[in-house]
Design an enzyme around this catalytic site. Sequence first.
Site, PDB file in Angstrom:
ATOM      1  N   HIS A   1      16.065  74.532  24.958  1.00  0.00           N
ATOM      2  CA  HIS A   1      16.393  75.705  24.742  1.00  0.00           C
ATOM      3  C   HIS A   1      15.704  76.713  23.778  1.00  0.00           C
ATOM      4  O   HIS A   1      15.420  78.083  24.366  1.00  0.00           O
ATOM      5  CB  HIS A   1      17.996  75.782  24.085  1.00  0.00           C
ATOM      6  CG  HIS A   1      18.732  76.846  24.398  1.00  0.00           C
ATOM      7  ND1 HIS A   1      20.091  76.939  24.748  1.00  0.00           N
ATOM      8  CD2 HIS A   1      18.339  78.417  24.714  1.00  0.00           C
ATOM      9  CE1 HIS A   1      20.628  78.064  24.985  1.00  0.00           C
ATOM     10  NE2 HIS A   1      19.594  78.837  25.055  1.00  0.00           N
TER      11      HIS A   1
ATOM     12  N   TYR B   1      25.926  76.967  24.419  1.00  0.00           N
ATOM     13  CA  TYR B   1      26.812  77.998  24.973  1.00  0.00           C
ATOM     14  C   TYR B   1      28.597  77.468  24.628  1.00  0.00           C
ATOM     15  O   TYR B   1      29.318  78.455  24.712  1.00  0.00           O
ATOM     16  CB  TYR B   1      26.817  78.528  26.142  1.00  0.00           C
ATOM     17  CG  TYR B   1      25.507  79.074  26.643  1.00  0.00           C
ATOM     18  CD1 TYR B   1      24.506  79.428  25.675  1.00  0.00           C
ATOM     19  CD2 TYR B   1      25.124  79.158  27.941  1.00  0.00           C
ATOM     20  CE1 TYR B   1      23.329  79.931  26.248  1.00  0.00           C
ATOM     21  CE2 TYR B   1      23.783  79.831  28.385  1.00  0.00           C
ATOM     22  CZ  TYR B   1      22.974  79.942  27.306  1.00  0.00           C
ATOM     23  OH  TYR B   1      21.843  80.565  27.835  1.00  0.00           O
TER      24      TYR B   1
END
Length: 276
Positions: A106, A48
């Site tokens: 992830h 992110y």
Amino acid sequence: MEHIVNRHGLNMPKLGLGTWPMVGEDCTRAVLQALELGYRHIDTAAGYQNEDAVGAALAATSVPREQIHVTSKVWWDQLEPQALRASFERSLRDLRSEYVDLFLIHWPTPDMNLRRTLDVIADLKERGLARAIGVANFPLALLREAVETIGAPLAAIQVEYHVTLGQQKLLDFVRQHEMALTAYSPLARNRVSEIPEIVAIARKHGVLPTQIALAWLLEQPGVAAVPKAAGKSNQTSNLESLDVRLDDEDRATIAALPKNERLVNPAFAPQWDDAA
């Protein structure tokens, strides 16, 4: 706030703040505001590019670090042991923290050495640097390999889950193995506000459609949700969804909605199981 506690060292508030795609000062401000409102679960990731912004909020807030659950994740191109350790160290540095509460892979990749990657994150857990570990975006077969074949002590899986994307197969599995399931995109990127059935249920209860969608997830055993919300009104309404009580008629209406509307499917995504 309700927590999910399980045998893998997880103690996670059911409602968290999703931080993607917020970055910089906007992200720091949103996290600080959420903590002030009562959030105690912040979801971030190396991918992110906002762990430093989250870290700035953790450093600035008056809420003690041990009262805040922080989830972070390693990106799919950093899964080789040396790269993974380096990525994790960067995450801790950016978060200004000595540990994370939950650390996830992830995304899986077709060529990953799953056992070796899981060994690295299990070592982080054993050393107390990650209080609990897990995965994100793993289809059931891969999750089964990780948990049953390899025996990794996974506490949670994070996947897209909302009123129009079912995850029953994964839910059955995680409950069998005393894991948690965290729903990302729990508001289907705000499309829930345009679903007539959800709008009707919201009207009946005098609340927002987004609150109905969150209440449906949060009432499920072992399920958490991390809606992204930058503004104070959205953060507050999401928090208030914990107090919304659905009835059997509401649940039946939601159960009848399509459950195959996947919104997050990047080019590097795995082959998904059929929604159930």
